[in-house]
Design a protein around this motif. Structure first.
Motif, short mmCIF file in Angstrom:
data_model
loop_
_atom_site.label_atom_id
_atom_site.label_comp_id
_atom_site.label_asym_id
_atom_site.label_seq_id
_atom_site.Cartn_x
_atom_site.Cartn_y
_atom_site.Cartn_z
N LEU A 1 -4.17 33.45 9.37
CA LEU A 1 -5.27 32.47 9.46
C LEU A 1 -4.68 31.11 9.84
N LYS A 2 -3.57 30.79 9.20
CA LYS A 2 -2.90 29.51 9.46
C LYS A 2 -2.47 29.43 10.92
N SER A 3 -1.94 30.56 11.44
CA SER A 3 -1.45 30.52 12.82
C SER A 3 -2.60 30.47 13.83
N SER A 4 -3.82 30.76 13.37
CA SER A 4 -4.98 30.68 14.28
C SER A 4 -5.55 29.27 14.38
N ILE A 5 -5.10 28.39 13.48
CA ILE A 5 -5.61 27.01 13.51
C ILE A 5 -4.91 26.26 14.63
N VAL A 6 -5.70 25.69 15.51
CA VAL A 6 -5.14 25.06 16.71
C VAL A 6 -4.87 23.58 16.47
N SER B 1 3.16 51.04 18.02
CA SER B 1 2.94 50.08 16.92
C SER B 1 3.06 48.63 17.38
N ALA B 2 3.64 48.40 18.55
CA ALA B 2 3.97 47.03 18.96
C ALA B 2 2.77 46.07 18.96
N PRO B 3 1.58 46.46 19.47
CA PRO B 3 0.50 45.46 19.53
C PRO B 3 0.18 44.81 18.19
N LYS B 4 0.20 45.61 17.10
CA LYS B 4 -0.17 45.01 15.81
C LYS B 4 0.90 44.02 15.32
N TYR B 5 2.13 44.21 15.77
CA TYR B 5 3.20 43.31 15.30
C TYR B 5 3.18 41.95 16.01
N TYR B 6 2.44 41.86 17.14
CA TYR B 6 2.36 40.56 17.81
C TYR B 6 1.68 39.52 16.92
N ALA B 7 0.76 39.96 16.05
CA ALA B 7 0.10 39.03 15.13
C ALA B 7 1.14 38.42 14.18
N PHE B 8 2.09 39.24 13.73
CA PHE B 8 3.15 38.75 12.84
C PHE B 8 4.12 37.83 13.60
N LYS C 1 3.22 35.91 16.16
CA LYS C 1 2.48 34.66 16.38
C LYS C 1 2.49 33.80 15.12
N SER C 2 2.39 34.44 13.95
CA SER C 2 2.34 33.69 12.70
C SER C 2 3.73 33.29 12.22
N GLY C 3 4.77 33.69 12.94
CA GLY C 3 6.14 33.30 12.57
C GLY C 3 6.72 34.13 11.44
N GLN C 4 6.06 35.23 11.08
CA GLN C 4 6.60 36.05 9.98
C GLN C 4 7.74 36.94 10.44
N ALA D 1 -3.55 25.99 25.65
CA ALA D 1 -4.48 26.91 26.32
C ALA D 1 -4.37 28.30 25.70
N ASN D 2 -3.16 28.72 25.46
CA ASN D 2 -2.90 30.03 24.84
C ASN D 2 -3.53 30.09 23.45
#
Lengths: 294, 214
Positions: B120-125, A207-214, A216-219, B135-136
């Motif tokens: 979507l917000k986190s994709s805005i650079v 399940s880990a790959p899908k949680y990287y999106a969360f 990245k978004s700081g959730q 770069a990331n």
């Protein structure tokens, strides 16, 4: 060489299973103690708990079953040990139906035994399992006492001193969920968004790959993905709290650091088979073109 | 003694399941069916003991006048079983409607407010800094856009116009990003599956063989 590769191309797959089984069993019996490097998502979870004050409370949700226990159990034990070392109060629940509550009980008993000074009801509680996942999470935002009127031992939670000051998410500093499947998404996407409480996830590797999106978004504030991350957390814990080291050195017990020895050996075996399999494929193709093989 | 018997039963059932790796056999099928049955029984018992009794039966027993409103969710739950009686099977649709309405409402909120908008917000650079993080972020942004192009748009490939060429290249880039993500997911999956094998072999070696014989 080409004959050997050709024979390998047709090898019975049960030989592969045998090699993997040997590669798994040997490091369990004779640990290699290979070095472990710590990644940021794991360090972030550790640092967050490290910054909590003694007396603060967290929620630890056992959202997994026996099918993923080898991955999630070491995470649960390490987080519990970390909290108990820091005198952080822990509310334990389980939202996964098949075995979550039993694993929570086993994990809590295993770790609490190492801290005899800590008392049930004062320093930690086990509220058990409740069916309904999303409905339970949402209702806990209103009043935990209504969702869990009794603890696992059927004692009214109003009689547990620790729960007098804990009524909803605003009384907790962090939720640590150890999810298998989708439950972690509910914590991150629903509870973090609605109530703003920091969430840390200790998910299975699948399940880990899908949680990287969360992440990245700081959730979620950090992520433990599979046995690799569990071993990193164990390493951080031993470095920060050397008193926990004996628990990880007991003969005959399983932990994620031993697990990473197995992972390393088995991955080498798998990679070797992939390389040899590709060599055999290309060699046989070349032989076919030359007309040496039918 | 009870622990020892339990360990031996668990070891036997583990070996039954692992025997499938050699070939399909009656021991494997027995263990598989037993697991399915025990899991269902466990789930029913757990839900009764941990949810139905403390949240429904106990409150009704203790003070019916205070908790009578619990009869409504109980009735909705019971309606689900109406589908087994042909004459009144239509009643189960009301219970299903309540479930679906509740579930859809939550999923809608979660997917939009909890997933789509924050991600979507986190994709805005932000371009106010020039470092490795930028770069990331740019790689992420290019990945998101190219995968969206691959999935959501199509273009007739007849005329070799500039726009078609650009579109095809971006779409191809999207497939590369997808392949990388599938590779990462597969790597994690292999690691997860090995962990499961490790758990079982650890049980067989440490909890069964060493504790029983050593």
């Amino acid at each position: 060489m080409s004959k050997f590769l050709n024979r390998l191309f047709n090898v019975d797959q049960r030989f592969v299973y045998l090699f993997v089984a040997i590669g798994t069993a040997l490091p369990l019996l004779f640990p290699l103690n290979l070095p472990i490097s710590v990644t940021k998502p794991v360090k972030d979870v550790y640092d967050f708990i490290q910054k909590l004050e003694p007396g603060d409370s967290i929620l630890l949700s056992y959202d997994y079953g026996p099918s993923t226990a080898p991955e999630n159990d070491p995470m649960a034990d390490a987080v519990l040990r970390h909290c108990f070392e820091r005198k952080i109060k822990v509310v334990v629940i389980a939202l996964y139906p098949l075995g979550g509550v039993t694993l929570a009980e086993q994990s809590l008993n295993r770790v609490a035994k190492e801290y005899p000074a800590l008392k049930y009801g004062v320093d930690y509680v086990n509220l058990g399992y409740k069916d309904g996942v999303i409905a339970v999470m949402k209702a806990m935002g209103e009043d935990i006492h209504k969702v869990f009127p009794q603890d696992l031992g059927k004692k009214p939670i109003s009689e547990l001193p620790m729960m007098a000051n804990i009524h909803n998410y605003s009384d907790l500093k962090l939720v640590v969920s150890l999810p298998t499947g989708i439950i972690g998404e509910y914590w991150a996407a629903l509870i973090n968004s609605q109530y703003g409480i920091p969430i840390a996830l200790g998910s299975t590797a699948v399940s880990a790959p899908k949680y990287y999106a969360f992440l990245k978004s700081g959730q979620i504030i950090g992520l433990l993905g599979g046995v690799k991350s569990a071993s990193e957390y164990e390493k951080l814990l031993i470095e920060g709290y050397p008193a926990t080291k004996p628990a990880y050195e007991k003969v005959g017990t399983y932990n994620a650091m031993k697990g990473m020895d197995v992972q390393s050996v088995v991955h080498i075996i798998i990679i070797a088979f992939i390389v040899l399999g590709n060599l055999a494929y290309f060699t046989s193709r070349a032989a076919q073109k030359k007309g040496d093989l039918p | 003694m009870n622990d020892l018997i339990g360990t031996w039963i668990a070891a036997f059932l583990t070996l039954c399941i692992l025997s499938f790796l050699y070939k399909d056999n009656p021991f494997f099928r027995f263990a598989e069916s037993l697991f399915a049955g025990v899991s269902l029984g466990y789930y029913i018992g757990l839900t009764m003991g941990n949810t139905m009794v403390p949240n429904l039966i106990d409150p009704l027993k203790q003070s019916f006048s205070e908790h009578w409103q619990l009869l409504f969710p109980m009735a909705i739950g019971l309606l689900l079983y109406a589908r087994y009686i042909k004459k009144v099977s239509w009643l189960s649709k009301y219970a299903l409607a309540a479930y679906i309405g509740y579930g859809s409402g939550y999923q809608l909120l979660m997917k939009l407010h909890g997933e789509a908008l924050p991600q979507l917000k986190s994709s805005i650079v932000s371009l106010n800094h020039f470092d490795l993080a930028l770069a990331n972020d740019l790689v992420m942004l290019i990945g998101v856009l190219s995968v969206l192009v691959y999935f959501f748009f199509s273009k007739r490939d007849e005329a070799a116009t500039l726009s078609t060429k650009v579109f095809n290249r971006v779409s191809l880039l999207g497939t590369w990003f997808l392949m990388v993500s599938f590779g990462a997911a597969f790597g994690y999956t292999v690691m997860g599956r090995i962990s499961l094998l490790m758990g079982r072999l650890n049980f067989l070696i440490n909890d069964w063989i060493l504790k029983s014989f050593a």
